[in-house]
Motif scaffolding. Sequence first.
Motif, PDB file in Angstrom:
ATOM      1  N   TYR A   1       0.837  -1.212  -0.074  1.00  0.00           N
ATOM      2  CA  TYR A   1      -0.006   0.074  -0.025  1.00  0.00           C
ATOM      3  C   TYR A   1       0.932   1.193  -0.040  1.00  0.00           C
ATOM      4  O   TYR A   1       0.664   2.096  -0.767  1.00  0.00           O
ATOM      5  N   ARG A   2       1.926   1.094   0.663  1.00  0.00           N
ATOM      6  CA  ARG A   2       2.856   2.329   0.836  1.00  0.00           C
ATOM      7  C   ARG A   2       3.496   2.712  -0.851  1.00  0.00           C
ATOM      8  O   ARG A   2       3.390   3.796  -1.248  1.00  0.00           O
ATOM      9  N   ASP A   3       3.932   1.650  -1.399  1.00  0.00           N
ATOM     10  CA  ASP A   3       4.252   1.772  -2.589  1.00  0.00           C
ATOM     11  C   ASP A   3       3.210   2.150  -3.798  1.00  0.00           C
ATOM     12  O   ASP A   3       3.493   3.121  -4.617  1.00  0.00           O
ATOM     13  N   LEU A   4       2.012   1.611  -3.565  1.00  0.00           N
ATOM     14  CA  LEU A   4       0.965   2.110  -4.308  1.00  0.00           C
ATOM     15  C   LEU A   4       0.548   3.729  -4.255  1.00  0.00           C
ATOM     16  O   LEU A   4       0.301   4.055  -5.246  1.00  0.00           O
ATOM     17  N   LEU A   5       0.821   4.045  -2.939  1.00  0.00           N
ATOM     18  CA  LEU A   5       0.495   5.295  -2.668  1.00  0.00           C
ATOM     19  C   LEU A   5       1.511   6.460  -3.389  1.00  0.00           C
ATOM     20  O   LEU A   5       1.328   7.388  -3.825  1.00  0.00           O
ATOM     21  N   TRP A   6       2.766   6.056  -2.938  1.00  0.00           N
ATOM     22  CA  TRP A   6       3.913   6.876  -3.669  1.00  0.00           C
ATOM     23  C   TRP A   6       3.716   6.805  -5.145  1.00  0.00           C
ATOM     24  O   TRP A   6       4.062   7.882  -5.875  1.00  0.00           O
ATOM     25  N   ARG A   7       3.471   5.882  -5.615  1.00  0.00           N
ATOM     26  CA  ARG A   7       3.348   5.684  -7.235  1.00  0.00           C
ATOM     27  C   ARG A   7       2.257   6.559  -7.644  1.00  0.00           C
ATOM     28  O   ARG A   7       2.529   7.228  -8.672  1.00  0.00           O
ATOM     29  N   SER A   8       1.146   6.441  -6.988  1.00  0.00           N
ATOM     30  CA  SER A   8      -0.210   7.428  -7.072  1.00  0.00           C
ATOM     31  C   SER A   8       0.380   8.839  -7.186  1.00  0.00           C
ATOM     32  O   SER A   8      -0.042   9.585  -8.243  1.00  0.00           O
ATOM     33  N   LEU A   9       1.037   9.229  -6.347  1.00  0.00           N
ATOM     34  CA  LEU A   9       1.150  10.535  -5.939  1.00  0.00           C
ATOM     35  C   LEU A   9       2.421  11.113  -7.240  1.00  0.00           C
ATOM     36  O   LEU A   9       2.391  12.056  -7.718  1.00  0.00           O
ATOM     37  N   PHE A  10       3.221  10.035  -7.548  1.00  0.00           N
ATOM     38  CA  PHE A  10       4.348  10.353  -8.526  1.00  0.00           C
ATOM     39  C   PHE A  10       3.597  10.446  -9.737  1.00  0.00           C
ATOM     40  O   PHE A  10       3.675  11.478 -10.555  1.00  0.00           O
ATOM     41  N   ILE A  11       2.625   9.745 -10.177  1.00  0.00           N
ATOM     42  CA  ILE A  11       1.934   9.921 -11.368  1.00  0.00           C
ATOM     43  C   ILE A  11       1.061  11.045 -11.469  1.00  0.00           C
ATOM     44  O   ILE A  11       0.724  11.865 -12.414  1.00  0.00           O
ATOM     45  N   SER A  12       0.481  11.351 -10.371  1.00  0.00           N
ATOM     46  CA  SER A  12      -0.449  12.650 -10.151  1.00  0.00           C
ATOM     47  C   SER A  12       0.272  13.810 -10.397  1.00  0.00           C
ATOM     48  O   SER A  12      -0.110  14.495 -11.317  1.00  0.00           O
ATOM     49  N   LEU A  13       1.349  13.953  -9.652  1.00  0.00           N
ATOM     50  CA  LEU A  13       2.420  15.114  -9.950  1.00  0.00           C
ATOM     51  C   LEU A  13       2.886  15.190 -11.379  1.00  0.00           C
ATOM     52  O   LEU A  13       2.783  16.208 -12.008  1.00  0.00           O
ATOM     53  N   THR A  14       3.134  14.051 -11.869  1.00  0.00           N
ATOM     54  CA  THR A  14       3.623  14.110 -13.287  1.00  0.00           C
ATOM     55  C   THR A  14       2.702  14.552 -14.313  1.00  0.00           C
ATOM     56  O   THR A  14       2.956  15.332 -15.174  1.00  0.00           O
TER      57      THR A  14
ATOM     58  N   VAL B   1      -5.646  12.563   2.938  1.00  0.00           N
ATOM     59  CA  VAL B   1      -4.735  13.376   3.733  1.00  0.00           C
ATOM     60  C   VAL B   1      -3.504  13.887   2.946  1.00  0.00           C
ATOM     61  O   VAL B   1      -2.950  14.903   3.083  1.00  0.00           O
ATOM     62  N   VAL B   2      -3.006  12.774   2.392  1.00  0.00           N
ATOM     63  CA  VAL B   2      -1.541  13.002   1.751  1.00  0.00           C
ATOM     64  C   VAL B   2      -1.685  13.886   0.644  1.00  0.00           C
ATOM     65  O   VAL B   2      -0.844  14.779   0.245  1.00  0.00           O
ATOM     66  N   VAL B   3      -2.842  13.719  -0.269  1.00  0.00           N
ATOM     67  CA  VAL B   3      -3.100  14.298  -1.364  1.00  0.00           C
ATOM     68  C   VAL B   3      -3.417  16.080  -0.948  1.00  0.00           C
ATOM     69  O   VAL B   3      -2.934  16.824  -1.505  1.00  0.00           O
ATOM     70  N   THR B   4      -4.070  16.129   0.077  1.00  0.00           N
ATOM     71  CA  THR B   4      -4.348  17.400   0.571  1.00  0.00           C
ATOM     72  C   THR B   4      -3.117  18.038   0.821  1.00  0.00           C
ATOM     73  O   THR B   4      -2.795  19.384   0.606  1.00  0.00           O
ATOM     74  N   ALA B   5      -2.176  17.637   1.717  1.00  0.00           N
ATOM     75  CA  ALA B   5      -0.906  18.099   1.986  1.00  0.00           C
ATOM     76  C   ALA B   5      -0.042  18.394   0.654  1.00  0.00           C
ATOM     77  O   ALA B   5       0.583  19.280   0.832  1.00  0.00           O
ATOM     78  N   MET B   6      -0.055  17.470  -0.159  1.00  0.00           N
ATOM     79  CA  MET B   6       0.856  17.448  -1.367  1.00  0.00           C
ATOM     80  C   MET B   6       0.050  18.845  -2.363  1.00  0.00           C
ATOM     81  O   MET B   6       0.807  19.651  -2.679  1.00  0.00           O
ATOM     82  N   ALA B   7      -1.123  19.040  -2.340  1.00  0.00           N
ATOM     83  CA  ALA B   7      -1.832  20.120  -3.079  1.00  0.00           C
ATOM     84  C   ALA B   7      -1.422  21.326  -2.333  1.00  0.00           C
ATOM     85  O   ALA B   7      -1.200  22.352  -2.862  1.00  0.00           O
ATOM     86  N   GLY B   8      -1.538  21.440  -1.116  1.00  0.00           N
ATOM     87  CA  GLY B   8      -1.262  22.663  -0.264  1.00  0.00           C
ATOM     88  C   GLY B   8       0.345  22.954  -0.545  1.00  0.00           C
ATOM     89  O   GLY B   8       0.543  24.231  -0.608  1.00  0.00           O
ATOM     90  N   ALA B   9       1.030  22.090  -0.297  1.00  0.00           N
ATOM     91  CA  ALA B   9       2.572  22.162  -0.640  1.00  0.00           C
ATOM     92  C   ALA B   9       2.910  22.783  -2.131  1.00  0.00           C
ATOM     93  O   ALA B   9       3.724  23.818  -2.347  1.00  0.00           O
ATOM     94  N   THR B  10       2.267  22.099  -2.952  1.00  0.00           N
ATOM     95  CA  THR B  10       2.443  22.841  -4.339  1.00  0.00           C
ATOM     96  C   THR B  10       1.944  24.222  -4.581  1.00  0.00           C
ATOM     97  O   THR B  10       2.433  25.073  -5.195  1.00  0.00           O
ATOM     98  N   VAL B  11       0.621  24.668  -4.091  1.00  0.00           N
ATOM     99  CA  VAL B  11       0.184  25.872  -4.363  1.00  0.00           C
ATOM    100  C   VAL B  11       0.952  27.033  -3.487  1.00  0.00           C
ATOM    101  O   VAL B  11       1.614  27.948  -4.002  1.00  0.00           O
ATOM    102  N   PHE B  12       1.582  26.513  -2.221  1.00  0.00           N
ATOM    103  CA  PHE B  12       2.712  27.488  -1.435  1.00  0.00           C
ATOM    104  C   PHE B  12       3.985  27.647  -2.351  1.00  0.00           C
ATOM    105  O   PHE B  12       4.283  28.674  -2.462  1.00  0.00           O
ATOM    106  N   ILE B  13       4.316  26.490  -2.915  1.00  0.00           N
ATOM    107  CA  ILE B  13       5.466  26.693  -3.700  1.00  0.00           C
ATOM    108  C   ILE B  13       5.196  27.592  -4.888  1.00  0.00           C
ATOM    109  O   ILE B  13       6.133  28.445  -5.216  1.00  0.00           O
ATOM    110  N   LEU B  14       4.176  27.398  -5.736  1.00  0.00           N
ATOM    111  CA  LEU B  14       4.071  27.983  -6.679  1.00  0.00           C
ATOM    112  C   LEU B  14       3.720  29.454  -6.565  1.00  0.00           C
ATOM    113  O   LEU B  14       3.952  30.295  -7.446  1.00  0.00           O
ATOM    114  N   ARG B  15       2.932  29.862  -5.433  1.00  0.00           N
ATOM    115  CA  ARG B  15       2.569  31.353  -5.051  1.00  0.00           C
ATOM    116  C   ARG B  15       4.012  31.896  -4.678  1.00  0.00           C
ATOM    117  O   ARG B  15       4.138  33.154  -4.860  1.00  0.00           O
TER     118      ARG B  15
END
Length: 305
Positions: free
Chosen positions: A82-95, A284-298
């Motif tokens: 499950y950990r590997d699937l989550l990280w793969r999903s985040l990688f695919i989503s960001l890419t 939770v992980v996606v929310t944190a990733m989205a928040g971090a992305t918005v902060f970095i871009l701003r």
Amino acid sequence: MTIAAEGKPDDSAQQAGRPALLQSEAAQGIALISPTFLYALAMLAVPILVTFAHSFWTQNYMDIDRTFTLENYRIALTEPIYRDLLWRSLFISLTVSFVTVVLAYPIAYYISFHGGRHKGLWLFIITIPFWTSYLLRVMSWKVILGFNGVLNSGLMALGIISEPSTAFLYNTNAVIITLTHAWAAFAILPIFVSLEKVDRTLIEAATDLGDGAVRRFLRVTLPLSMPGVISALMIVMIPTVGDYVTPRLVGGKDGVMIANAIQAQFGKAANWPLGAALSVTSMVVVTAMAGATVFILRWAARQAR
């Protein structure tokens, strides 16, 4: 006449006695949107609360044991699969998000700055592929990327490869390509709207001050259109993490995502509490990733100004 005259002060007194807050435009606006807001809240919050509650329970054969436990979260966070699937999903989503925005921005820029009176027509053309079913578009990419598909046939005809390759389908790259195409229009539209709001006089002023095309774009156009870029990233990023149809059709074993595991727990495995824990963890992980992305871009946009 006397009764009528005596009634007027009573009405005025009643009106004056009403709280000023209830007579305000804000209160009237809240009263107007309250039914819709409560309906939307029920449709969004109740399913999330039910899922959240299930994540602390245990599946006991066909019954749910409602004894509080964190075992499901322990499995979701510590099991390697499950950990590997989550990280793969985040990688695919960001890419997919960044590739889609990078490809969508020039199209939106061209329509906004060079579309002229044909802007509506260009936007109409962009939406034409999305008149068809989502599954049909995914299957089209399966035909294109397949062993005997269009891509392999074209490369063989050009002499680039001597035999069909299996590297184009049933892997992470196939999922990224398919999802990028599937969400392209959803990235173009918010960027286009943001570019339409850019004040052209600011660009002219930058030109008069000696800025070249690249400097003008980096210091004026891009920062001012950043709200559209951020919106496009969020629109693409959040749904792609939860996509399980595309990985199943074109991903193969190397393109499986966390949503496929969640669907399996709610389906064949019939383990709703574990599926709920995986869902909550992903949110939770996606929310944190989205928040971090918005902060970095701003922050990057502020630095560019």
